[in-house]
Design a protein around this motif. Structure first.
Motif, PDB file in Angstrom:
ATOM      1  N   SER A  57      10.836 -18.367   7.731  1.00  0.00           N
ATOM      2  CA  SER A  57       9.987 -18.408   6.534  1.00  0.00           C
ATOM      3  C   SER A  57      10.085 -19.755   5.832  1.00  0.00           C
ATOM      4  CB  SER A  57      10.392 -17.290   5.568  1.00  0.00           C
ATOM      5  OG  SER A  57      10.195 -16.025   6.143  1.00  0.00           O
ATOM      6  N   ARG A  83       8.122 -22.376   7.799  1.00  0.00           N
ATOM      7  CA  ARG A  83       6.677 -22.173   7.664  1.00  0.00           C
ATOM      8  C   ARG A  83       6.185 -22.680   6.311  1.00  0.00           C
ATOM      9  NH1 ARG A  83       6.492 -16.936   8.223  1.00  0.00           N
ATOM     10  NH2 ARG A  83       6.434 -17.030  10.499  1.00  0.00           N
ATOM     11  N   ASP A  84       6.905 -22.364   5.260  1.00  0.00           N
ATOM     12  CA  ASP A  84       6.519 -22.826   3.926  1.00  0.00           C
ATOM     13  C   ASP A  84       6.561 -24.353   3.840  1.00  0.00           C
ATOM     14  OD1 ASP A  84       6.205 -20.211   3.131  1.00  0.00           O
ATOM     15  OD2 ASP A  84       8.130 -20.087   2.075  1.00  0.00           O
ATOM     16  N   SER A  85       7.580 -24.953   4.473  1.00  0.00           N
ATOM     17  CA  SER A  85       7.704 -26.409   4.436  1.00  0.00           C
ATOM     18  C   SER A  85       6.547 -27.087   5.157  1.00  0.00           C
ATOM     19  CB  SER A  85       9.034 -26.838   5.059  1.00  0.00           C
ATOM     20  OG  SER A  85      10.130 -26.344   4.318  1.00  0.00           O
ATOM     21  N   GLU A 125       3.589 -25.937   5.623  1.00  0.00           N
ATOM     22  CA  GLU A 125       2.330 -25.706   4.910  1.00  0.00           C
ATOM     23  C   GLU A 125       2.237 -26.451   3.585  1.00  0.00           C
ATOM     24  OE1 GLU A 125       2.150 -21.490   4.512  1.00  0.00           O
ATOM     25  OE2 GLU A 125       1.596 -21.141   6.606  1.00  0.00           O
ATOM     26  N   THR A 126       3.371 -26.772   2.966  1.00  0.00           N
ATOM     27  CA  THR A 126       3.318 -27.284   1.593  1.00  0.00           C
ATOM     28  C   THR A 126       3.960 -28.648   1.378  1.00  0.00           C
ATOM     29  OG1 THR A 126       5.407 -26.191   0.947  1.00  0.00           O
ATOM     30  CG2 THR A 126       3.368 -24.908   0.738  1.00  0.00           C
ATOM     31  N   SER A 127       4.786 -29.142   2.301  1.00  0.00           N
ATOM     32  CA  SER A 127       5.564 -30.344   2.023  1.00  0.00           C
ATOM     33  C   SER A 127       4.949 -31.601   2.634  1.00  0.00           C
ATOM     34  CB  SER A 127       6.995 -30.190   2.559  1.00  0.00           C
ATOM     35  OG  SER A 127       7.699 -31.413   2.427  1.00  0.00           O
ATOM     36  N   PRO A 128       4.456 -32.533   1.791  1.00  0.00           N
ATOM     37  CA  PRO A 128       3.962 -33.811   2.325  1.00  0.00           C
ATOM     38  C   PRO A 128       5.090 -34.664   2.894  1.00  0.00           C
ATOM     39  CG  PRO A 128       4.000 -33.856  -0.085  1.00  0.00           C
ATOM     40  CD  PRO A 128       4.308 -32.451   0.324  1.00  0.00           C
ATOM     41  N   GLN A 178       5.584 -33.769   6.564  1.00  0.00           N
ATOM     42  CA  GLN A 178       4.541 -34.388   7.398  1.00  0.00           C
ATOM     43  C   GLN A 178       4.813 -35.859   7.602  1.00  0.00           C
ATOM     44  OE1 GLN A 178       2.400 -32.473   8.892  1.00  0.00           O
ATOM     45  NE2 GLN A 178       3.159 -30.679   7.799  1.00  0.00           N
TER      46      GLN A 178
END
Length: 240
Positions: A221, A224-226, A228-231, A234
């Motif tokens: 989890s 997945r959150d990272s 989807e949400t962490s620039p 990326q």
């Protein structure tokens, strides 16, 4: 498939595998189903005498279904990570013969036989100490021994990866790199040993277990959150 008395025999194998701690961590997947990471990672494998999983696998024509127990409590085998590993090992199973017991299993018979699996961790489960890494690689390694699988450690690490990403690194001792790979099927996302356990004889890793409580957010989890949400994640993945 044959035995002195059909349905009365049991064949068993036992294995032990250590956990590992990442020194360059993977934190995010580019493919959730195959567990393919967004970056390479490097870990150090710990001493199996202190942090490890021990797994016994038994097969018998008298078993009506696949079953598994973790630390004495039965758990479901219906989850995708266990089924992926079981499926891949069964695909690679070979003929097995135990002359003392009069047992002969042909490779095509493994799909008809069910297994019972008992696994035990000698450290807290799901508490942040990579119990899934030790458990899943032990699951794959011991099943492979039972079913006479001939694949090398690299191939076995690819199968273990499909159960738990970091499990692939526990196939080796010492310092291990999990190559993220480039192929969409994950065939090149495998573990390779960088240095064996004797490389730094004076290296000591101390693990202080202050709580055996399960962590509130699972690694799956959190990753997945990272993703989807962490620039920042990326950025890291693009400039690895």
């Amino acid at each position: 498939m044959a035995a002195a008395e059909e349905g009365q025999w049991v064949l068993m194998a036992t294995g032990r595998s250590p956990t590992n701690i990442a020194v360059i961590k993977y934190w995010g997947k580019r493919d959730e189903a195959l567990i393919l990471p967004v970056n390479d990672s490097i870990s150090v494998t710990l001493d199996p005498d202190h942090l490890s999983a021990t797994t016994t696998v038994a097969v018998s024509p008298s078993f009506p279904s696949d079953r598994m127990w973790l630390n004495g409590k039965e758990i479901s085998l219906s989850g995708g990570r266990f089924q992926s590993c079981l499926r891949e090992i069964r695909k690679r199973a070979q003929d097995v013969e135990d002359e003392k017991k009069g047992i002969r299993i042909k490779k095509e018979d493994w799909g008809k036989l069910h297994v019972h699996i008992a696994s035990y961790n000698n450290f807290p489960t799901a508490a942040g100490l990579a119990s899934s890494a030790a458990g899943l690689v032990c699951f794959v390694f011991t099943l492979g021994n039972l079913m006479n699988v001939k694949e090398d450690y690299g191939e076995l690490s690819s199968i273990a990866r499909q159960g738990s990403g970091s499990a692939c690194r526990s196939i080796y001792g010492g310092f291990v790199k999990w190559c993220m790979g480039k192929n969409n099927d994950g065939s090149d996302s495998i573990a390779v040993q960088l240095a064996d356990e004797a490389h730094w004889n004076d290296l000591v890793i101390i693990i202080a277990v202050v709580s055996s409580k399960q962590k509130e957010t699972s690694s799956t989890s959190g990753m997945r959150d990272s993703v989807e949400t962490s620039p920042l994640l990326q950025y890291r993945a693009q400039r690895k």
